[in-house]
Design a protein around this motif. Structure first.
Motif, PDB file in Angstrom:
ATOM      1  N   THR A 118      45.216  35.152  43.383  1.00 40.50           N
ATOM      2  CA  THR A 118      43.937  34.509  43.719  1.00 40.50           C
ATOM      3  C   THR A 118      43.818  34.269  45.212  1.00 40.50           C
ATOM      4  OG1 THR A 118      43.855  33.401  41.567  1.00 40.50           O
ATOM      5  CG2 THR A 118      42.491  32.488  43.325  1.00 40.50           C
ATOM      6  N   ARG A 119      44.870  33.722  45.792  1.00 40.15           N
ATOM      7  CA  ARG A 119      44.848  33.463  47.227  1.00 40.15           C
ATOM      8  C   ARG A 119      44.814  34.776  48.011  1.00 40.15           C
ATOM      9  NH1 ARG A 119      42.623  30.605  50.877  1.00 40.15           N
ATOM     10  NH2 ARG A 119      43.796  30.555  52.837  1.00 40.15           N
ATOM     11  N   ALA A 120      45.460  35.790  47.489  1.00 41.80           N
ATOM     12  CA  ALA A 120      45.432  37.104  48.143  1.00 41.80           C
ATOM     13  C   ALA A 120      44.004  37.627  48.243  1.00 41.80           C
ATOM     14  CB  ALA A 120      46.316  38.094  47.389  1.00 41.80           C
ATOM     15  N   MET A 121      43.220  37.436  47.162  1.00 44.26           N
ATOM     16  CA  MET A 121      41.826  37.879  47.174  1.00 44.26           C
ATOM     17  C   MET A 121      41.013  37.120  48.211  1.00 44.26           C
ATOM     18  SD  MET A 121      41.486  40.332  45.045  1.00 44.26           S
ATOM     19  CE  MET A 121      43.066  40.761  45.797  1.00 44.26           C
ATOM     20  N   VAL A 122      41.235  35.803  48.284  1.00 47.23           N
ATOM     21  CA  VAL A 122      40.501  34.972  49.242  1.00 47.23           C
ATOM     22  C   VAL A 122      40.800  35.419  50.669  1.00 47.23           C
ATOM     23  CG1 VAL A 122      40.252  32.644  50.177  1.00 47.23           C
ATOM     24  CG2 VAL A 122      40.382  32.984  47.705  1.00 47.23           C
ATOM     25  N   VAL A 123      42.076  35.569  50.986  1.00 45.55           N
ATOM     26  CA  VAL A 123      42.466  35.959  52.338  1.00 45.55           C
ATOM     27  C   VAL A 123      41.997  37.375  52.662  1.00 45.55           C
ATOM     28  CG1 VAL A 123      44.443  36.405  53.856  1.00 45.55           C
ATOM     29  CG2 VAL A 123      44.425  34.377  52.388  1.00 45.55           C
ATOM     30  N   ALA A 124      42.094  38.266  51.685  1.00 49.63           N
ATOM     31  CA  ALA A 124      41.647  39.646  51.904  1.00 49.63           C
ATOM     32  C   ALA A 124      40.160  39.695  52.229  1.00 49.63           C
ATOM     33  CB  ALA A 124      41.953  40.489  50.672  1.00 49.63           C
ATOM     34  N   LEU A 125      39.366  38.865  51.550  1.00 49.65           N
ATOM     35  CA  LEU A 125      37.929  38.798  51.831  1.00 49.65           C
ATOM     36  C   LEU A 125      37.681  38.230  53.222  1.00 49.65           C
ATOM     37  CD1 LEU A 125      36.557  37.543  48.400  1.00 49.65           C
ATOM     38  CD2 LEU A 125      36.012  39.718  49.498  1.00 49.65           C
ATOM     39  N   GLU A 126      38.427  37.173  53.579  1.00 49.58           N
ATOM     40  CA  GLU A 126      38.259  36.556  54.893  1.00 49.58           C
ATOM     41  C   GLU A 126      38.578  37.542  56.020  1.00 49.58           C
ATOM     42  OE1 GLU A 126      40.767  33.124  54.882  1.00 49.58           O
ATOM     43  OE2 GLU A 126      39.279  31.844  53.882  1.00 49.58           O
ATOM     44  N   ARG A 127      39.563  38.404  55.783  1.00 51.82           N
ATOM     45  CA  ARG A 127      39.977  39.351  56.823  1.00 51.82           C
ATOM     46  C   ARG A 127      39.215  40.674  56.763  1.00 51.82           C
ATOM     47  NH1 ARG A 127      46.621  38.847  57.013  1.00 51.82           N
ATOM     48  NH2 ARG A 127      46.723  36.571  57.197  1.00 51.82           N
ATOM     49  N   ASP A 180      45.424  50.226  48.007  1.00 47.82           N
ATOM     50  CA  ASP A 180      45.088  50.668  46.651  1.00 47.82           C
ATOM     51  C   ASP A 180      45.431  49.591  45.626  1.00 47.82           C
ATOM     52  OD1 ASP A 180      44.251  53.113  47.627  1.00 47.82           O
ATOM     53  OD2 ASP A 180      46.153  54.133  47.221  1.00 47.82           O
ATOM     54  N   VAL A 181      46.600  48.993  45.797  1.00 44.74           N
ATOM     55  CA  VAL A 181      47.030  47.930  44.884  1.00 44.74           C
ATOM     56  C   VAL A 181      46.096  46.724  45.009  1.00 44.74           C
ATOM     57  CG1 VAL A 181      48.869  46.272  44.374  1.00 44.74           C
ATOM     58  CG2 VAL A 181      49.444  48.673  44.833  1.00 44.74           C
ATOM     59  N   LEU A 182      45.729  46.386  46.220  1.00 50.70           N
ATOM     60  CA  LEU A 182      44.825  45.262  46.448  1.00 50.70           C
ATOM     61  C   LEU A 182      43.475  45.504  45.776  1.00 50.70           C
ATOM     62  CD1 LEU A 182      44.496  42.551  47.974  1.00 50.70           C
ATOM     63  CD2 LEU A 182      43.601  43.873  49.902  1.00 50.70           C
ATOM     64  N   ASP A 183      42.956  46.709  45.900  1.00 48.68           N
ATOM     65  CA  ASP A 183      41.694  47.064  45.239  1.00 48.68           C
ATOM     66  C   ASP A 183      41.808  46.913  43.721  1.00 48.68           C
ATOM     67  OD1 ASP A 183      40.291  47.658  47.543  1.00 48.68           O
ATOM     68  OD2 ASP A 183      40.809  49.784  47.516  1.00 48.68           O
ATOM     69  N   ALA A 184      42.954  47.332  43.184  1.00 41.49           N
ATOM     70  CA  ALA A 184      43.156  47.244  41.740  1.00 41.49           C
ATOM     71  C   ALA A 184      43.259  45.789  41.280  1.00 41.49           C
ATOM     72  CB  ALA A 184      44.415  48.020  41.343  1.00 41.49           C
ATOM     73  N   VAL A 185      43.911  44.960  42.082  1.00 46.91           N
ATOM     74  CA  VAL A 185      43.995  43.532  41.779  1.00 46.91           C
ATOM     75  C   VAL A 185      42.597  42.922  41.773  1.00 46.91           C
ATOM     76  CG1 VAL A 185      44.784  41.294  42.637  1.00 46.91           C
ATOM     77  CG2 VAL A 185      46.346  43.241  42.645  1.00 46.91           C
ATOM     78  N   ALA A 186      41.778  43.336  42.750  1.00 46.90           N
ATOM     79  CA  ALA A 186      40.398  42.835  42.825  1.00 46.90           C
ATOM     80  C   ALA A 186      39.585  43.244  41.605  1.00 46.90           C
ATOM     81  CB  ALA A 186      39.733  43.342  44.097  1.00 46.90           C
ATOM     82  N   ASP A 187      39.953  44.359  40.996  1.00 44.75           N
ATOM     83  CA  ASP A 187      39.271  44.823  39.786  1.00 44.75           C
ATOM     84  C   ASP A 187      39.781  44.122  38.532  1.00 44.75           C
ATOM     85  OD1 ASP A 187      37.648  46.567  41.173  1.00 44.75           O
ATOM     86  OD2 ASP A 187      38.980  48.288  40.924  1.00 44.75           O
ATOM     87  N   GLY A 188      40.766  43.220  38.706  1.00 42.05           N
ATOM     88  CA  GLY A 188      41.263  42.444  37.577  1.00 42.05           C
ATOM     89  C   GLY A 188      42.335  43.132  36.758  1.00 42.05           C
ATOM     90  N   LEU A 227      53.090  44.382  45.588  1.00 42.38           N
ATOM     91  CA  LEU A 227      52.463  43.062  45.562  1.00 42.38           C
ATOM     92  C   LEU A 227      53.242  42.063  46.416  1.00 42.38           C
ATOM     93  CD1 LEU A 227      51.346  42.630  41.843  1.00 42.38           C
ATOM     94  CD2 LEU A 227      49.868  42.633  43.863  1.00 42.38           C
ATOM     95  N   LEU A 228      54.555  42.098  46.315  1.00 43.14           N
ATOM     96  CA  LEU A 228      55.373  41.186  47.116  1.00 43.14           C
ATOM     97  C   LEU A 228      55.164  41.436  48.609  1.00 43.14           C
ATOM     98  CD1 LEU A 228      58.723  41.133  45.079  1.00 43.14           C
ATOM     99  CD2 LEU A 228      57.037  39.287  45.314  1.00 43.14           C
TER     100      LEU A 228
END
Length: 214
Positions: free
Chosen positions: A197-206, A155-163, A184-185
């Protein structure tokens, strides 16, 4: 040119690169270049008409990219094997191509001899990987199993992706901002990253986030 050997089509949207690959193979008696295409859609039409032994396919192309093209060839024309020839060597690109059914994955810095050997091997049904690509796959296999994300971390990751900011994430999920920071930690640790930013990249890759978001 019939009867020269393996029938190959070259698929690349860059005219100069396509011409270069054809030139590298032109003097090889065991290889016959029977066609070329600038995108995946044109390549599929070409393969349907010419029934080649092998398609040398770039990854990033207009109309239809290399991964989608590979999957289509495997599904519709199983006799034609696909050998990826690209400049991209990220884990995500390699995995997508292999999962789509590519017989091999070469990089565009390959030598003429390596390319010819790879074409012959791929046409025989042998898996062909550039040394750098093979090293990446082995390293990935040796990594410890990835710890899955919890529902709340997702849920937190989705919210981060939403900016959203930490405060905005807290309001959306009805949790304290300090709790958001804790999640987040933990996310960063599981994804082995240090920032959003890197979290978004890795999340997309996985595959933890869809590649296209509304």
């Amino acid at each position: 040119m019939s009867g020269r050997g393996l029938r190959v089509v070259v698929v690349d949207d860059h005219t100069v690169m396509r011409a270069g690959v054809i030139a590298l193979l032109a003097d090889e008696d065991t290889v016959e270049i029977v066609g070329e295409a600038a995108n995946g859609r044109a390549a599929l039409d070409l393969i349907e008409r010419l029934d080649p032994d092998l398609a040398l396919v770039d990854l990033r192309m207009p109309v239809l990219d290399g991964v989608t093209t590979t999957a289509e060839v495997v599904a519709r024309f199983p006799r034609t094997r696909v050998l990826i020839l690209t400049t991209y060597d990220t884990d995500a690109e390699i995995e997508r191509a292999v999962e789509a059914g590519a017989i091999g994955y070469l990089l565009k810095d390959t030598t003429r001899e390596q390319l010819v050997d790879a074409v012959r091997a791929a046409a025989r049904g042998e898996t062909v990987l550039a040394p750098r690509v093979a090293a990446k796959l082995v390293a990935r296999m040796r990594r410890p199993a990835q710890e899955p994300l919890t529902d709340r971390e997702t849920d937190v990751l989705d919210a981060v992706a939403d900016g959203l900011t930490n405060a905005e994430i807290g309001r959306r999920l009805v949790i304290a901002e300090a709790t958001v920071k804790t999640h987040l930690l933990r996310l960063f640790a599981k994804l082995d990253v240090n920032d959003r930013t890197r979290a978004m990249v890795v999340a997309l890759e996985r595959g933890l986030l869809p590649r296209s978001r509304p």
